[in-house]
Design a protein around this motif. Structure first.
Motif, PDB file in Angstrom:
ATOM      1  N   ARG A  99       2.642  53.524 -76.109  1.00  0.00           N
ATOM      2  CA  ARG A  99       1.963  54.816 -76.026  1.00  0.00           C
ATOM      3  C   ARG A  99       0.675  54.600 -75.263  1.00  0.00           C
ATOM      4  O   ARG A  99       0.334  53.455 -74.926  1.00  0.00           O
ATOM      5  N   GLY A 100      -0.062  55.665 -74.995  1.00  0.00           N
ATOM      6  CA  GLY A 100      -1.291  55.521 -74.226  1.00  0.00           C
ATOM      7  C   GLY A 100      -2.278  54.581 -74.902  1.00  0.00           C
ATOM      8  O   GLY A 100      -2.616  54.777 -76.057  1.00  0.00           O
ATOM      9  N   GLY A 101      -2.740  53.564 -74.180  1.00  0.00           N
ATOM     10  CA  GLY A 101      -3.721  52.629 -74.704  1.00  0.00           C
ATOM     11  C   GLY A 101      -4.945  52.652 -73.834  1.00  0.00           C
ATOM     12  O   GLY A 101      -5.041  53.494 -72.945  1.00  0.00           O
ATOM     13  N   PRO A 102      -5.928  51.784 -73.988  1.00  0.00           N
ATOM     14  CA  PRO A 102      -6.001  50.725 -75.007  1.00  0.00           C
ATOM     15  C   PRO A 102      -6.500  51.307 -76.339  1.00  0.00           C
ATOM     16  O   PRO A 102      -6.729  52.509 -76.434  1.00  0.00           O
ATOM     17  N   SER A 103      -6.696  50.428 -77.309  1.00  0.00           N
ATOM     18  CA  SER A 103      -7.162  50.841 -78.627  1.00  0.00           C
ATOM     19  C   SER A 103      -6.271  51.987 -79.138  1.00  0.00           C
ATOM     20  O   SER A 103      -5.076  51.957 -78.940  1.00  0.00           O
ATOM     21  N   THR A 104      -6.851  52.997 -79.760  1.00  0.00           N
ATOM     22  CA  THR A 104      -6.027  54.091 -80.262  1.00  0.00           C
ATOM     23  C   THR A 104      -5.464  54.897 -79.089  1.00  0.00           C
ATOM     24  O   THR A 104      -4.378  55.458 -79.161  1.00  0.00           O
ATOM     25  N   GLY A 105      -6.225  54.918 -78.001  1.00  0.00           N
ATOM     26  CA  GLY A 105      -5.730  55.496 -76.753  1.00  0.00           C
ATOM     27  C   GLY A 105      -5.298  56.946 -76.886  1.00  0.00           C
ATOM     28  O   GLY A 105      -6.017  57.785 -77.415  1.00  0.00           O
ATOM     29  N   LEU A 106      -4.106  57.221 -76.411  1.00  0.00           N
ATOM     30  CA  LEU A 106      -3.502  58.545 -76.527  1.00  0.00           C
ATOM     31  C   LEU A 106      -2.313  58.376 -77.466  1.00  0.00           C
ATOM     32  O   LEU A 106      -1.203  58.089 -77.033  1.00  0.00           O
ATOM     33  N   PRO A 107      -2.577  58.525 -78.765  1.00  0.00           N
ATOM     34  CA  PRO A 107      -1.569  58.079 -79.737  1.00  0.00           C
ATOM     35  C   PRO A 107      -0.229  58.789 -79.680  1.00  0.00           C
ATOM     36  O   PRO A 107       0.769  58.241 -80.128  1.00  0.00           O
ATOM     37  N   THR A 108      -0.205  60.008 -79.161  1.00  0.00           N
ATOM     38  CA  THR A 108       1.078  60.719 -79.137  1.00  0.00           C
ATOM     39  C   THR A 108       1.587  60.889 -77.711  1.00  0.00           C
ATOM     40  O   THR A 108       2.513  61.655 -77.466  1.00  0.00           O
ATOM     41  N   ARG A 109       0.949  60.175 -76.783  1.00  0.00           N
ATOM     42  CA  ARG A 109       1.313  60.385 -75.376  1.00  0.00           C
ATOM     43  C   ARG A 109       1.958  59.143 -74.767  1.00  0.00           C
ATOM     44  O   ARG A 109       1.806  58.038 -75.256  1.00  0.00           O
ATOM     45  N   HIS A 110       2.556  59.399 -73.626  1.00  0.00           N
ATOM     46  CA  HIS A 110       3.397  58.385 -73.000  1.00  0.00           C
ATOM     47  C   HIS A 110       2.608  57.430 -72.091  1.00  0.00           C
ATOM     48  O   HIS A 110       1.695  57.837 -71.396  1.00  0.00           O
ATOM     49  N   GLU A 111       2.985  56.161 -72.094  1.00  0.00           N
ATOM     50  CA  GLU A 111       2.423  55.196 -71.142  1.00  0.00           C
ATOM     51  C   GLU A 111       3.314  53.953 -71.117  1.00  0.00           C
ATOM     52  O   GLU A 111       4.060  53.708 -72.049  1.00  0.00           O
ATOM     53  N   GLN A 112       3.208  53.208 -70.040  1.00  0.00           N
ATOM     54  CA  GLN A 112       3.906  51.920 -69.944  1.00  0.00           C
ATOM     55  C   GLN A 112       2.856  50.850 -69.684  1.00  0.00           C
ATOM     56  O   GLN A 112       2.868  50.201 -68.651  1.00  0.00           O
ATOM     57  N   GLY A 113       1.949  50.723 -70.624  1.00  0.00           N
ATOM     58  CA  GLY A 113       0.801  49.848 -70.402  1.00  0.00           C
ATOM     59  C   GLY A 113       0.884  48.492 -71.078  1.00  0.00           C
ATOM     60  O   GLY A 113      -0.051  47.707 -70.995  1.00  0.00           O
ATOM     61  N   ASP A 114       2.003  48.200 -71.763  1.00  0.00           N
ATOM     62  CA  ASP A 114       2.065  46.962 -72.559  1.00  0.00           C
ATOM     63  C   ASP A 114       2.912  45.866 -71.913  1.00  0.00           C
ATOM     64  O   ASP A 114       3.196  44.852 -72.549  1.00  0.00           O
ATOM     65  N   LEU A 115       3.332  46.057 -70.678  1.00  0.00           N
ATOM     66  CA  LEU A 115       4.263  45.090 -70.075  1.00  0.00           C
ATOM     67  C   LEU A 115       3.673  43.682 -70.032  1.00  0.00           C
ATOM     68  O   LEU A 115       4.270  42.724 -70.526  1.00  0.00           O
ATOM     69  N   LYS A 116       2.480  43.580 -69.480  1.00  0.00           N
ATOM     70  CA  LYS A 116       1.887  42.234 -69.360  1.00  0.00           C
ATOM     71  C   LYS A 116       1.577  41.667 -70.739  1.00  0.00           C
ATOM     72  O   LYS A 116       1.717  40.471 -70.973  1.00  0.00           O
ATOM     73  N   PHE A 117       1.119  42.541 -71.622  1.00  0.00           N
ATOM     74  CA  PHE A 117       0.801  42.070 -72.969  1.00  0.00           C
ATOM     75  C   PHE A 117       2.041  41.534 -73.670  1.00  0.00           C
ATOM     76  O   PHE A 117       2.001  40.513 -74.347  1.00  0.00           O
ATOM     77  N   ALA A 118       3.163  42.239 -73.497  1.00  0.00           N
ATOM     78  CA  ALA A 118       4.399  41.789 -74.144  1.00  0.00           C
ATOM     79  C   ALA A 118       4.808  40.410 -73.635  1.00  0.00           C
ATOM     80  O   ALA A 118       5.302  39.575 -74.384  1.00  0.00           O
ATOM     81  N   ILE A 119       4.562  40.166 -72.358  1.00  0.00           N
ATOM     82  CA  ILE A 119       4.940  38.868 -71.789  1.00  0.00           C
ATOM     83  C   ILE A 119       4.026  37.762 -72.296  1.00  0.00           C
ATOM     84  O   ILE A 119       4.455  36.633 -72.495  1.00  0.00           O
ATOM     85  N   TYR A 120       2.761  38.106 -72.514  1.00  0.00           N
ATOM     86  CA  TYR A 120       1.785  37.058 -72.837  1.00  0.00           C
ATOM     87  C   TYR A 120       1.231  37.102 -74.264  1.00  0.00           C
ATOM     88  O   TYR A 120       0.457  36.224 -74.629  1.00  0.00           O
ATOM     89  N   ALA A 121       1.583  38.108 -75.052  1.00  0.00           N
ATOM     90  CA  ALA A 121       0.975  38.253 -76.389  1.00  0.00           C
ATOM     91  C   ALA A 121       1.061  36.961 -77.194  1.00  0.00           C
ATOM     92  O   ALA A 121       2.130  36.370 -77.315  1.00  0.00           O
ATOM     93  N   GLY A 122      -0.060  36.557 -77.764  1.00  0.00           N
ATOM     94  CA  GLY A 122      -0.104  35.331 -78.550  1.00  0.00           C
ATOM     95  C   GLY A 122      -0.773  34.233 -77.752  1.00  0.00           C
ATOM     96  O   GLY A 122      -0.733  34.233 -76.518  1.00  0.00           O
TER      97      GLY A 122
END
Lengths: 603, 297
Positions: free
Chosen positions: A310-333
């Protein structure tokens, strides 16, 4: 033929339900639908709306411009009137003065509905009492009126209402039907004024109508997952709630955890015991899971996490659309560990990819993250009946040997092997024991800081990534659409594939322009050679719902191929068919020089 | 039958400091499991991070050394997936009452049938002696730059307030007493907390073994354990004496597993870990068509 229909109203007053009911009605009448939901982070009152795009062919995306605007309140009328196409129709409350609102659209057909009068009449007929409490009936009236106007058979609406008025609500089905049919008949008298109609048509194939969260949940169920954890978060919760609604029959343990850390660690614990386990969340929750992902990577535990972006960062746009986590998903941790990141392009694919996710997780003994998004989660779509015969369960290397009362076997859970993958046994497996540790460990799982062991053990885990790339079939890594010989390649991922596909079809049919569309399904590990071979030498256009073009930069990092254009949008609203077409046309026909093309349509 | 007691101790050499209370806790655990004759492979031991986190490596059972503060949710996941396991979770006071405090409280609300042993020494030993949540305000063990500014948490009272159905405290240097508590906790159906006073001989220069010995009193076996939570609270809040023993025990309280068995059609006899999810050819055995029929169009 496409009919684009919008319903709006105050949040919490049944907009979502009405839209789903209209979408289902159209599906029963033999049409293909795609419905997009927009709502605020608010319980009641704020404006929410739902666009349902109906077609006689499979439909992959919503449209901006409306054929029918279906309203029962003033705000929806005001906010969306300018989106109605010339020749389109507007259903509105007869008590609202169009003049007072300064609405001057003599190119439209206005259908005034006497909501209050219909509700009052219905209340009297059924002895329902307080008319104020019956205002929610406006939704049914609105849907029936739309159907009447569009000549959509009333029985299709009635059938779909049966799915909404279930349980305790069964008793209000009849009054809603009655009120609805009054409006249906009245609106029917306007249908000769509009061009587009939705009469019953023959259906080509057996189909189902599902939301993204439902398709994902069904994928989990079919894959044998019986352990699901979550912490309430938009837009992921719907999936877990759906699983709760069917948990009884399937003995599925669905746990609402105290936070996302507990959610993922509970799933890891269940996986160690031999269950197929999963957690579903959205960006903020996924951030909390990062440390545990590393533990699962370190201890080679299969686990499937769905991140509904959903829309980020932080609480961002909690009910809205986004594709902002791709890099995070690859590198999280922190540190380096193997994981797989998959992303389905539509609701149908979400079902199959979730099954693949469990197979990959168990085969390669690592976490698998499935990146979905708000549009995919909350959209409703008619898709081909799910083909269960296509599914396979692959659990990878599991040891079922029994010790048969022999001495206790200290099992080398992390035994060095040719392919880096060691057999698993589950907690409770008779006659065996093993150890796990988030510390670097030896083959038994005991802590060691020995450099020689570290050299081998770290590589044992990480070299799985290469194996994953080599062994995964091409069609599970990428999707290819359109003309591969085109000079232009459009690269995208996740639910944006839908709008890209839809734009591609229209550009071909109506403008004679042929493009090549490349969907990245397995984002990590990326098959760099494969992707490179598909995009090299072409004008490369990435389409993404984020600011920085995360997929494009990921591909550049892995392939050395640079993108010529980035079509981007980060307003929290998904890219629409119409705006993508004009953006692509700018690039293709007008020799557009800028690299970035930023979109912003939709409210 | 194998002699479980002798095989419960693993051959991994411990790196705890000489005189550490952890040795006593380890002995109590292995003895308790041995005496209960639970096969090691039926037993899964989860731990967090810190000196206590290493405990599973020294025990011959499934040993899962997890993340800082998280052994409880890992353990809950495993137990709910396979309720036939004997599950023990081990924390330190920083692990259990600090970083994992949220899980501590919420685990109480669920009452999963798990034994939770918390090594309590008032300091973060492995990171060289910082104040833990159970260190009293105003005291200053040797690593602290100034006296502790935080009030201490009362684990026994917190567990009682959170819904634990078995609440006890042991002393690491009274192995026999501790072992008996552990045995009862493992047998107990429901979530059991055992807070174990375990002085850190290196860093806790305030609450030493000797100081504890002066204050410790064993709960009267005729009165305790009780099902009267008010009485249990009274002892837990006693500032003069440091009571050890089982404060509270309520075997009647429904476990989380039992609550799920009321919701699900055949849990726990069919549990997530023993699902036969495919046939020999790998075809899924789950029939989702009934659900799917609701969506047919």
């Amino acid at each position: 033929m496409i009919v684009n229909w919008l319903i709006g109203g105050p949040q919490g007053m049944g907009v979502d339900t009405s839209a789903n009911s209209f979408a289902r009605s159209c599906a029963y009448a033999g049409y293909w639908v795609f419905g997009k939901r927009e709502y605020h982070s608010n319980i009641t009152g704020e404006h929410s709306y739902f666009i349902v795009t109906v077609s006689d062919k499979p439909v992959h995306s919503f449209r901006d411009k409306l054929d029918v605007l279906s309203t029962s309140d003033e705000r929806t009328l005001r906010l969306h009137i300018n989106d109605v196409k010339s020749g389109g129709a507007v259903i509105y409350d007869a008590e609202i003065s169009l003049e007072a609102l300064n609405i001057k659209r003599d190119d439209l057909v206005f259908v005034p509905i006497k909501y209050n009068e219909i509700i009052k009449e219905t209340a009297e007929k059924f002895g329902l009492g307080d008319v104020k409490k019956l205002q929610v009936m406006r939704n049914s009236i609105c849907v029936f009126a739309s159907a009447g106007l569009l000549e959509l058979p009333a029985e299709c609406v009635e059938e779909s209402m049966k799915h909404i008025f279930t349980g305790k609500r069964t008793k209000v089905l009849e009054p809603n039907k009655y009120a609805g049919l009054v409006a249906y008949k009245y609106a029917q008298s306007f249908s000769h004024k509009i061009e587009k109609k939705l009469p019953k048509r023959e259906v080509e194939t057996k189909r189902v109508i599902l939301t993204g969260t439902q398709a994902t949940a069904l994928g989990k169920l079919a894959a044998g997952c019986r352990f699901q954890t979550y912490y309430p978060i938009t837009p992921a919760t719907d999936e877990s709630e759906f699983l709760e609604s069917i948990a009884k029959k399937y003995n599925m343990v669905v746990i609402q955890a105290e936070d996302e850390i507990a959610a993922i660690t509970m799933s890891i614990g269940a996986s160690l015991a031999g269950a197929r386990a999963s957690s579903s969340t959205s960006g903020p929750g996924f951030s909390l899971m990062a440390e545990a992902l590393g533990w699962a990577g370190m201890n080679e535990v299969p686990i499937v996490v769905i991140d509904y972006q959903r829309g980020g960062p932080s609480t961002g746009l909690p009910t809205r659309h986004e594709q902002g986590d791709l890099k995070f998903a690859i590198y999280a941790g922190h540190g380096e560990f193997p994981r797989i990141v998959l992303s389905p392009g539509d609701i149908e694919e979400a079902f199959y990819i979730v099954v693949d996710a469990f197979n990959l997780a168990e085969k390669y003994q690592c976490p698998v993250i499935v990146l979905e998004d708000k549009l995919l989660a909350n959209s409703v779509k008619t898709i081909n009946q799910l083909d269960l015969s296509k599914l396979k369960i692959e659990r990878g290397k599991i040891l079922y040997d029994s010790q048969n009362g022999k001495m206790l076997k200290k099992f080398k859970r992390f035994e060095f092997s040719e392919d880096g993958i060691s057999p698993r046994v589950f907690l409770g497996h008779e006659g065996f024991i093993f150890w796990n540790s988030g510390d670097e460990h030896d083959e038994f799982g005991h802590i060691t800081e020995d450099p020689e062991n570290r050299l081998r053990m770290h590589e044992k885990r990480l070299k799985k990534l290469q194996k994953i790339v080599e062994e995964t079939p091409v069609e599970k890594k990428i999707g290819e659409f359109g003309n591969p010989d085109s000079k232009f390649v459009v690269v995208t991922w996740g639910s944006t594939v839908g709008v890209a596909l839809s734009a591609l079809e229209e550009l071909k049919e109506e403008k004679g322009v042929e493009l090549f569309l490349l969907q990245i399904k397995m984002i990590h590990p990326l098959d760099a050679e494969l992707v490179k071979s598909k995009i090299k030498g072409k004008v490369k256009i990435a389409v993404e719902n984020n600011y920085s073009g995360q997929l494009a930069s990921h591909i550049t990092e892995k392939t050395g191929e640079f993108f010529d254009h980035l079509i981007l949008k980060w307003t929290g609203r998904p890219i629409s068919h119409d705006e993508l077409i004009s953006a692509l046309e700018k690039i293709i026909k007008m020799n557009y020089k800028e690299k970035r093309l930023v979109l912003s349509a939709g409210i | 039958m194998q002699n479980f007691q002798s095989i419960y101790r693993s051959d991994v050499e411990s790196d705890w400091c000489p005189g550490c209370g952890d040795f006593g806790i380890l002995s109590a655990i292995t003895q308790a499991l041995g005496e209960l004759e639970i096969p090691p492979w039926k037993c899964a031991i989860f731990s967090g991070i810190g000196c206590s986190g290493k405990t599973p490596h020294f025990i011959n059972a499934y040993g899962i050394h997890t993340l800082h503060g998280r052994p409880l949710p890992f353990a809950i996941g495993a137990k709910m997936a396979n309720p036939s396991l004997t599950v023990i979770a081990i924390s330190g006071d920083g692990d259990g009452y600090g970083i994992g405090a949220g899980h501590f409280v919420n685990a109480g609300r669920r009452n999963v049938d798990i034994t939770y042993i918390v090594h309590n020494n008032g300091v973060y030993g492995l990171t060289k002696g910082q104040a833990s949540p159970t260190l009293k305000r105003g005291v200053q063990p040797k690593s602290l730059k100034y006296p502790n500014l935080n009030d201490m948490v009362n684990p026994i009272a917190l567990a009682l307030a959170s819904g634990y159905s078995f609440v006890a405290r042991g002393f690491a240097y009274n192995v026999k007493h501790l072992k008996e508590i552990i045995k009862q906790a493992v047998i107990h159906k429901g979530l059991a907390l055992i807070d174990v006073l375990q002085p850190c001989p290196v860093f806790n220069t305030v609450d030493t073994k000797e100081k504890y010995m002066e204050r410790i009193k064993i709960l009267d076996g005729n009165e305790f354990p009780t099902t009267d939570i008010k009485k249990a609270f009274e002892k837990a809040l006693d500032e003069e004496n440091l009571w050890i023993g089982i404060f509270y025990k309520n075997p009647e309280k429904q476990t989380y597993e039992e609550r799920y068995s009321e919701i699900l059609s055949s849990y726990p006899s069919e549990c997530p870990a023993n699902l036969k999810m495919s046939d020999e050819k790998g075809n899924p055995t789950t029939d989702i068509s009934e659900v799917l029929n609701n969506f047919l169009c």
